[in-house]
Scaffold this motif. Structure first.
Motif, PDB file in Angstrom:
ATOM      1  N   LEU A  50       0.832  -1.207   0.000  1.00 23.17           N
ATOM      2  CA  LEU A  50       0.000   0.000   0.000  1.00 23.17           C
ATOM      3  C   LEU A  50       0.868   1.259   0.000  1.00 23.17           C
ATOM      4  N   ALA A  51       1.891   1.260   0.835  1.00 27.30           N
ATOM      5  CA  ALA A  51       2.772   2.426   0.913  1.00 27.30           C
ATOM      6  C   ALA A  51       3.440   2.690  -0.434  1.00 27.30           C
ATOM      7  N   ALA A  52       3.829   1.629  -1.132  1.00 28.98           N
ATOM      8  CA  ALA A  52       4.476   1.790  -2.439  1.00 28.98           C
ATOM      9  C   ALA A  52       3.527   2.360  -3.478  1.00 28.98           C
ATOM     10  N   ARG A  53       2.223   2.235  -3.257  1.00 26.52           N
ATOM     11  CA  ARG A  53       1.220   2.783  -4.181  1.00 26.52           C
ATOM     12  C   ARG A  53       0.735   4.159  -3.741  1.00 26.52           C
ATOM     13  N   GLY A  54       1.361   4.738  -2.737  1.00 26.80           N
ATOM     14  CA  GLY A  54       0.983   6.076  -2.302  1.00 26.80           C
ATOM     15  C   GLY A  54      -0.093   6.113  -1.240  1.00 26.80           C
ATOM     16  N   VAL A  55      -0.484   4.951  -0.720  1.00 23.99           N
ATOM     17  CA  VAL A  55      -1.492   4.905   0.335  1.00 23.99           C
ATOM     18  C   VAL A  55      -0.824   5.251   1.660  1.00 23.99           C
ATOM     19  N   ARG A  56      -1.316   6.258   2.311  1.00 28.00           N
ATOM     20  CA  ARG A  56      -0.727   6.693   3.578  1.00 28.00           C
ATOM     21  C   ARG A  56      -1.598   6.344   4.778  1.00 28.00           C
ATOM     22  N   ILE A  57      -2.884   6.118   4.537  1.00 25.32           N
ATOM     23  CA  ILE A  57      -3.803   5.724   5.609  1.00 25.32           C
ATOM     24  C   ILE A  57      -4.737   4.657   5.053  1.00 25.32           C
ATOM     25  N   ALA A  58      -4.894   3.567   5.782  1.00 21.96           N
ATOM     26  CA  ALA A  58      -5.796   2.497   5.364  1.00 21.96           C
ATOM     27  C   ALA A  58      -6.700   2.134   6.536  1.00 21.96           C
ATOM     28  N   LEU A  59      -7.984   2.391   6.378  1.00 23.91           N
ATOM     29  CA  LEU A  59      -8.942   2.067   7.433  1.00 23.91           C
ATOM     30  C   LEU A  59      -9.115   0.553   7.540  1.00 23.91           C
ATOM     31  N   GLN A  60      -9.446   0.104   8.751  1.00 19.77           N
ATOM     32  CA  GLN A  60      -9.644  -1.328   8.982  1.00 19.77           C
ATOM     33  C   GLN A  60     -11.051  -1.658   9.474  1.00 19.77           C
ATOM     34  N   GLY A  61     -11.975  -0.722   9.355  1.00 17.70           N
ATOM     35  CA  GLY A  61     -13.316  -0.959   9.866  1.00 17.70           C
ATOM     36  C   GLY A  61     -13.512  -0.295  11.214  1.00 17.70           C
ATOM     37  N   HIS A  62     -14.629  -0.611  11.839  1.00 18.91           N
ATOM     38  CA  HIS A  62     -14.987   0.055  13.092  1.00 18.91           C
ATOM     39  C   HIS A  62     -15.327  -0.974  14.181  1.00 18.91           C
ATOM     40  N   GLN A  63     -14.374  -1.882  14.396  1.00 21.41           N
ATOM     41  CA  GLN A  63     -14.562  -2.947  15.372  1.00 21.41           C
ATOM     42  C   GLN A  63     -14.697  -2.449  16.813  1.00 21.41           C
ATOM     43  N   PRO A  64     -14.015  -1.357  17.220  1.00 20.96           N
ATOM     44  CA  PRO A  64     -14.119  -0.944  18.627  1.00 20.96           C
ATOM     45  C   PRO A  64     -15.548  -0.653  19.079  1.00 20.96           C
ATOM     46  N   ILE A  65     -16.331   0.061  18.273  1.00 24.57           N
ATOM     47  CA  ILE A  65     -17.691   0.369  18.712  1.00 24.57           C
ATOM     48  C   ILE A  65     -18.547  -0.891  18.695  1.00 24.57           C
ATOM     49  N   GLN A  66     -18.273  -1.803  17.773  1.00 23.15           N
ATOM     50  CA  GLN A  66     -19.015  -3.067  17.754  1.00 23.15           C
ATOM     51  C   GLN A  66     -18.704  -3.891  18.997  1.00 23.15           C
ATOM     52  N   ALA A  67     -17.418  -3.917  19.379  1.00 25.43           N
ATOM     53  CA  ALA A  67     -17.026  -4.647  20.580  1.00 25.43           C
ATOM     54  C   ALA A  67     -17.628  -4.009  21.826  1.00 25.43           C
ATOM     55  N   ALA A  68     -17.677  -2.675  21.846  1.00 24.33           N
ATOM     56  CA  ALA A  68     -18.254  -1.980  22.994  1.00 24.33           C
ATOM     57  C   ALA A  68     -19.741  -2.285  23.132  1.00 24.33           C
ATOM     58  N   GLN A  69     -20.451  -2.300  22.017  1.00 23.57           N
ATOM     59  CA  GLN A  69     -21.879  -2.618  22.056  1.00 23.57           C
ATOM     60  C   GLN A  69     -22.113  -4.031  22.592  1.00 23.57           C
ATOM     61  N   ARG A  70     -21.294  -4.956  22.141  1.00 18.36           N
ATOM     62  CA  ARG A  70     -21.453  -6.341  22.604  1.00 18.36           C
ATOM     63  C   ARG A  70     -21.142  -6.448  24.098  1.00 18.36           C
ATOM     64  N   ALA A  71     -20.090  -5.759  24.531  1.00 16.58           N
ATOM     65  CA  ALA A  71     -19.724  -5.814  25.950  1.00 16.58           C
ATOM     66  C   ALA A  71     -20.822  -5.236  26.833  1.00 16.58           C
ATOM     67  N   VAL A  72     -21.396  -4.103  26.408  1.00 17.72           N
ATOM     68  CA  VAL A  72     -22.483  -3.498  27.183  1.00 17.72           C
ATOM     69  C   VAL A  72     -23.698  -4.427  27.212  1.00 17.72           C
ATOM     70  N   HIS A  73     -24.025  -5.013  26.062  1.00 17.20           N
ATOM     71  CA  HIS A  73     -25.176  -5.926  26.002  1.00 17.20           C
ATOM     72  C   HIS A  73     -24.986  -7.117  26.930  1.00 17.20           C
ATOM     73  N   GLU A  74     -23.805  -7.735  26.882  1.00 18.51           N
ATOM     74  CA  GLU A  74     -23.571  -8.923  27.696  1.00 18.51           C
ATOM     75  C   GLU A  74     -23.526  -8.579  29.181  1.00 18.51           C
ATOM     76  N   THR A  75     -22.957  -7.427  29.510  1.00 22.94           N
ATOM     77  CA  THR A  75     -22.899  -7.019  30.911  1.00 22.94           C
ATOM     78  C   THR A  75     -24.285  -6.737  31.447  1.00 22.94           C
ATOM     79  N   MET A  76     -25.085  -5.981  30.712  1.00 25.75           N
ATOM     80  CA  MET A  76     -26.448  -5.674  31.156  1.00 25.75           C
ATOM     81  C   MET A  76     -27.301  -6.937  31.245  1.00 25.75           C
ATOM     82  N   LYS A  77     -27.124  -7.847  30.288  1.00 29.44           N
ATOM     83  CA  LYS A  77     -27.880  -9.096  30.289  1.00 29.44           C
ATOM     84  C   LYS A  77     -27.542  -9.908  31.534  1.00 29.44           C
ATOM     85  N   ALA A  78     -26.261  -9.985  31.869  1.00 32.32           N
ATOM     86  CA  ALA A  78     -25.855 -10.739  33.048  1.00 32.32           C
ATOM     87  C   ALA A  78     -26.419 -10.122  34.322  1.00 32.32           C
ATOM     88  N   LEU A  79     -26.360  -8.790  34.417  1.00 30.48           N
ATOM     89  CA  LEU A  79     -26.919  -8.116  35.597  1.00 30.48           C
ATOM     90  C   LEU A  79     -28.421  -8.323  35.678  1.00 30.48           C
TER      91      LEU A  79
END
Length: 290
Positions: free
Chosen positions: A223-252
């Motif tokens: 990618l760098a050789a083709r001039g790409v300086r930033i490459a996004l990888q998706g938005h996993q952190p907010i998805q993981a946060a949603q799952r963690a909140v759901h599982e925590t609330m469900k357990a409580l």
């Protein structure tokens, strides 16, 4: 704490550097602080995560510029060194709206923003992704550039033409957007090395890729050789946060005692993410507390 100008300079250094970096997907002050603590060079605040965070709704372009800019301001206030790039969608309207968008997110402390040429919101009865004309896209981009106050603030032209209208149109738009004072070019819909090679052959400004997959498009050296300086990888952190909140609330809800919940944040992680030491020092210095 570094200044906004320092953070914008750091972002420009990424664009002008030789490497390709993966930004952290951030969506609120805490996620931005965690990204900074982990040493990410850049944070990316996307329109989709903005809609989920602010409205609890999917990315249907219902969020307003005011809501978006306020979240940008909260995120930038929370970090010390991390530059933040934002997806400003279509600029929330026509060319004059795009100019206003630049003014609002620049004032919020953002390092740079993307402006796309997609028709948004989608018209009634048409579920297809369509693009504005090249002339309109250029007009919005020029208006955005005219609205910039700080020359260190970066404005990135974004297009999904590769997957929507084809490589020929994508190449034409690349040449036209390159001829403006835009600081970089952002592409969605590139899925093969051949497509990236074709774009890289005509792009003379730094490239940002959104959501690229496949063995070649995840190889940062290639990618760098083709001039790409930033490459996004998706938005996993907010998805993981949603799952963690759901599982925590469900357990409580099901009666699990709070202290028995697995995966609760450790004290040292929370202290680092909230800069607990800073707050303790300030409490002692300014309030006379222990």
């Amino acid at each position: 704490m570094s200044s906004v100008t320092d953070r914008r300079a750091a972002f420009r250094a990424i664009l002008s550097g030789p490497a390709c970096v993966h930004p952290a997907s951030v969506y609120d002050p805490m996620s931005a602080r965690i990204a900074e603590d982990l040493g990410f060079e850049l944070g990316m605040f996307a329109g989709s995560t903005a809609s989920l965070t602010i409205l609890g709704a999917p990315d249907v372009i219902a969020i307003t510029l005011t809501e978006f800019a306020e979240q940008c301001r909260r995120i930038c206030r929370a970090v010390k060194r991390l530059p933040v790039l934002v997806d400003a969608d279509h600029g929330y309207g026509n060319a004059l709206n795009a100019m206003r968008t630049v003014q609002e997110v620049e004032t919020a402390g953002i390092a740079g923003m993307t402006l796309e040429d997609t028709v948004l919101p989608r018209p009634h009865g048409d579920g297809r992704v369509t693009l504005v004309s090249l002339e309109e896209g250029l007009g919005k981009l020029r208006a955005a550039l005219a609205g910039r106050d700080d020359p260190a603030f970066s404005i990135i032209a974004r297009t999904g033409a590769v997957s929507v209208t084809g490589l020929a149109d994508a190449a034409e738009r690349t040449r036209a957007y390159t001829a403006t004072e835009a600081d970089a070019l952002f592409y969605t819909g590139i899925t093969t090395a051949a497509e990236l090679d074709a774009i890289a052959a005509v792009a003379t400004k730094p490239i940002i890729l959104g959501g690229a997959e496949g063995p070649d498009l995840t190889n940062r050296d290639y990618l760098a050789a083709r001039g790409v300086r930033i490459a996004l990888q998706g938005h996993q952190p907010i998805q993981a946060a949603q799952r963690a909140v759901h599982e925590t609330m469900k357990a409580l809800r099901e009666g699990t005692p709070p202290k028995q919940l697995a995966g609760m944040p450790q004290g040292d992680l929370m202290a680092r993410a909230t800069r607990d030491a800073d707050y303790k020092r300030w409490t002692k210095e300014f309030l006379g507390g222990a």
